[in-house]
Motif scaffolding. Structure first.
Motif, PDB file in Angstrom:
ATOM      1  N   CYS A 193       0.820  -1.212   0.000  1.00 37.95           N
ATOM      2  CA  CYS A 193       0.000   0.000   0.000  1.00 37.95           C
ATOM      3  C   CYS A 193       0.854   1.264   0.000  1.00 37.95           C
ATOM      4  O   CYS A 193       1.836   1.363   0.739  1.00 37.95           O
ATOM      5  CB  CYS A 193      -0.890  -0.001   1.249  1.00 37.95           C
ATOM      6  SG  CYS A 193      -1.896   1.488   1.426  1.00 37.95           S
ATOM      7  N   ARG A 194       0.453   2.220  -0.826  1.00 36.65           N
ATOM      8  CA  ARG A 194       1.066   3.546  -0.809  1.00 36.65           C
ATOM      9  C   ARG A 194       0.039   4.640  -0.546  1.00 36.65           C
ATOM     10  O   ARG A 194       0.374   5.817  -0.575  1.00 36.65           O
ATOM     11  CB  ARG A 194       1.769   3.826  -2.151  1.00 36.65           C
ATOM     12  CG  ARG A 194       2.927   2.888  -2.399  1.00 36.65           C
ATOM     13  CD  ARG A 194       3.767   3.323  -3.557  1.00 36.65           C
ATOM     14  NE  ARG A 194       3.024   3.294  -4.802  1.00 36.65           N
ATOM     15  CZ  ARG A 194       3.524   3.620  -5.985  1.00 36.65           C
ATOM     16  NH1 ARG A 194       4.782   4.012  -6.066  1.00 36.65           N
ATOM     17  NH2 ARG A 194       2.801   3.559  -7.068  1.00 36.65           N
ATOM     18  N   CYS A 195      -1.235   4.250  -0.317  1.00 31.63           N
ATOM     19  CA  CYS A 195      -2.272   5.267  -0.102  1.00 31.63           C
ATOM     20  C   CYS A 195      -2.576   5.470   1.380  1.00 31.63           C
ATOM     21  O   CYS A 195      -3.295   6.385   1.739  1.00 31.63           O
ATOM     22  CB  CYS A 195      -3.552   4.889  -0.848  1.00 31.63           C
ATOM     23  SG  CYS A 195      -4.543   3.595  -0.063  1.00 31.63           S
ATOM     24  N   TRP A 196      -2.071   4.624   2.231  1.00 23.59           N
ATOM     25  CA  TRP A 196      -2.252   4.712   3.681  1.00 23.59           C
ATOM     26  C   TRP A 196      -3.696   4.476   4.094  1.00 23.59           C
ATOM     27  O   TRP A 196      -4.111   4.899   5.158  1.00 23.59           O
ATOM     28  CB  TRP A 196      -1.743   6.048   4.236  1.00 23.59           C
ATOM     29  CG  TRP A 196      -0.251   6.166   4.142  1.00 23.59           C
ATOM     30  CD1 TRP A 196       0.472   6.630   3.078  1.00 23.59           C
ATOM     31  CD2 TRP A 196       0.706   5.762   5.125  1.00 23.59           C
ATOM     32  NE1 TRP A 196       1.810   6.536   3.348  1.00 23.59           N
ATOM     33  CE2 TRP A 196       1.978   6.025   4.592  1.00 23.59           C
ATOM     34  CE3 TRP A 196       0.599   5.207   6.398  1.00 23.59           C
ATOM     35  CZ2 TRP A 196       3.151   5.742   5.305  1.00 23.59           C
ATOM     36  CZ3 TRP A 196       1.763   4.946   7.102  1.00 23.59           C
ATOM     37  CH2 TRP A 196       3.007   5.209   6.552  1.00 23.59           C
ATOM     38  N   ARG A 197      -4.486   3.820   3.261  1.00 18.85           N
ATOM     39  CA  ARG A 197      -5.874   3.531   3.611  1.00 18.85           C
ATOM     40  C   ARG A 197      -6.112   2.046   3.803  1.00 18.85           C
ATOM     41  O   ARG A 197      -7.230   1.635   4.132  1.00 18.85           O
ATOM     42  CB  ARG A 197      -6.822   4.042   2.514  1.00 18.85           C
ATOM     43  CG  ARG A 197      -7.357   5.451   2.718  1.00 18.85           C
ATOM     44  CD  ARG A 197      -6.306   6.449   2.666  1.00 18.85           C
ATOM     45  NE  ARG A 197      -6.780   7.820   2.916  1.00 18.85           N
ATOM     46  CZ  ARG A 197      -5.947   8.862   2.883  1.00 18.85           C
ATOM     47  NH1 ARG A 197      -4.678   8.710   2.639  1.00 18.85           N
ATOM     48  NH2 ARG A 197      -6.411  10.064   3.134  1.00 18.85           N
ATOM     49  N   SER A 198      -5.116   1.219   3.583  1.00 20.57           N
ATOM     50  CA  SER A 198      -5.321  -0.221   3.637  1.00 20.57           C
ATOM     51  C   SER A 198      -5.580  -0.707   5.062  1.00 20.57           C
ATOM     52  O   SER A 198      -4.926  -0.270   6.007  1.00 20.57           O
ATOM     53  CB  SER A 198      -4.079  -0.944   3.086  1.00 20.57           C
ATOM     54  OG  SER A 198      -4.252  -2.336   3.223  1.00 20.57           O
ATOM     55  N   THR A 258      -4.886  -3.651   5.810  1.00 17.67           N
ATOM     56  CA  THR A 258      -3.847  -4.669   6.005  1.00 17.67           C
ATOM     57  C   THR A 258      -2.462  -4.072   5.775  1.00 17.67           C
ATOM     58  O   THR A 258      -1.540  -4.782   5.372  1.00 17.67           O
ATOM     59  CB  THR A 258      -4.064  -5.857   5.045  1.00 17.67           C
ATOM     60  OG1 THR A 258      -4.040  -5.364   3.689  1.00 17.67           O
ATOM     61  CG2 THR A 258      -5.373  -6.565   5.305  1.00 17.67           C
ATOM     62  N   PHE A 259      -2.332  -2.767   6.036  1.00 18.33           N
ATOM     63  CA  PHE A 259      -1.052  -2.077   5.832  1.00 18.33           C
ATOM     64  C   PHE A 259       0.097  -2.847   6.471  1.00 18.33           C
ATOM     65  O   PHE A 259      -0.059  -3.328   7.588  1.00 18.33           O
ATOM     66  CB  PHE A 259      -1.133  -0.671   6.439  1.00 18.33           C
ATOM     67  CG  PHE A 259      -0.060   0.256   5.965  1.00 18.33           C
ATOM     68  CD1 PHE A 259      -0.238   1.048   4.857  1.00 18.33           C
ATOM     69  CD2 PHE A 259       1.144   0.305   6.651  1.00 18.33           C
ATOM     70  CE1 PHE A 259       0.763   1.904   4.417  1.00 18.33           C
ATOM     71  CE2 PHE A 259       2.148   1.147   6.216  1.00 18.33           C
ATOM     72  CZ  PHE A 259       1.968   1.946   5.106  1.00 18.33           C
ATOM     73  N   PRO A 260       1.245  -3.047   5.839  1.00 20.14           N
ATOM     74  CA  PRO A 260       1.688  -2.372   4.628  1.00 20.14           C
ATOM     75  C   PRO A 260       1.222  -3.020   3.320  1.00 20.14           C
ATOM     76  O   PRO A 260       1.594  -2.543   2.255  1.00 20.14           O
ATOM     77  CB  PRO A 260       3.216  -2.446   4.734  1.00 20.14           C
ATOM     78  CG  PRO A 260       3.461  -3.738   5.442  1.00 20.14           C
ATOM     79  CD  PRO A 260       2.326  -3.868   6.429  1.00 20.14           C
ATOM     80  N   LEU A 261       0.428  -4.077   3.426  1.00 20.31           N
ATOM     81  CA  LEU A 261      -0.066  -4.687   2.192  1.00 20.31           C
ATOM     82  C   LEU A 261      -1.281  -3.926   1.673  1.00 20.31           C
ATOM     83  O   LEU A 261      -2.071  -3.380   2.449  1.00 20.31           O
ATOM     84  CB  LEU A 261      -0.445  -6.159   2.443  1.00 20.31           C
ATOM     85  CG  LEU A 261       0.700  -7.064   2.892  1.00 20.31           C
ATOM     86  CD1 LEU A 261       0.172  -8.470   3.188  1.00 20.31           C
ATOM     87  CD2 LEU A 261       1.808  -7.121   1.849  1.00 20.31           C
ATOM     88  N   CYS A 262      -1.444  -3.895   0.375  1.00 21.12           N
ATOM     89  CA  CYS A 262      -2.605  -3.268  -0.271  1.00 21.12           C
ATOM     90  C   CYS A 262      -3.821  -4.194  -0.141  1.00 21.12           C
ATOM     91  O   CYS A 262      -3.700  -5.399  -0.359  1.00 21.12           O
ATOM     92  CB  CYS A 262      -2.278  -3.044  -1.752  1.00 21.12           C
ATOM     93  SG  CYS A 262      -3.689  -2.564  -2.772  1.00 21.12           S
TER      94      CYS A 262
END
Ligand code: FES
Length: 74
Positions: A41-46, A48-52
């Motif tokens: 993830c790069r949108c910071w909304r996941s 399951t962060f850091p996974l998308c």
């Protein structure tokens, strides 16, 4: 615009990922990736962060943004 700059200073980019940490850092040992393709993830909304988890789709629709994941390919 200055409105955007003020908002960014006041709130930041991260709405709710691990807010108890001074700095959210993740590391990946590339040689230990289990799947042929992993999305980070790069949108910071996941959720399951850091996974998308696909949450960028809703974010982009709601805001007109164009963010998406980093794909690590084995
Ligand atoms: Fe954040 Fe996909 S959920 S990039």
């Amino acid at each position: 615009s200055s409105t955007v700059a003020v908002r960014a200073e006041g709130v930041g980019i991260n709405p709710d990922v691990r807010k108890n940490e001074d700095k959210v850092v993740d590391s990946v040992v590339v040689s230990e990736l289990s799947k042929p393709l992993t999305a980070y993830c790069r949108c910071w909304r996941s959720g399951t962060f850091p996974l998308c988890d696909g949450s960028h789709v809703r974010h982009n629709k709601a805001t007109g943004d164009n963010v998406g994941p980093l794909l690590l390919k084995k």
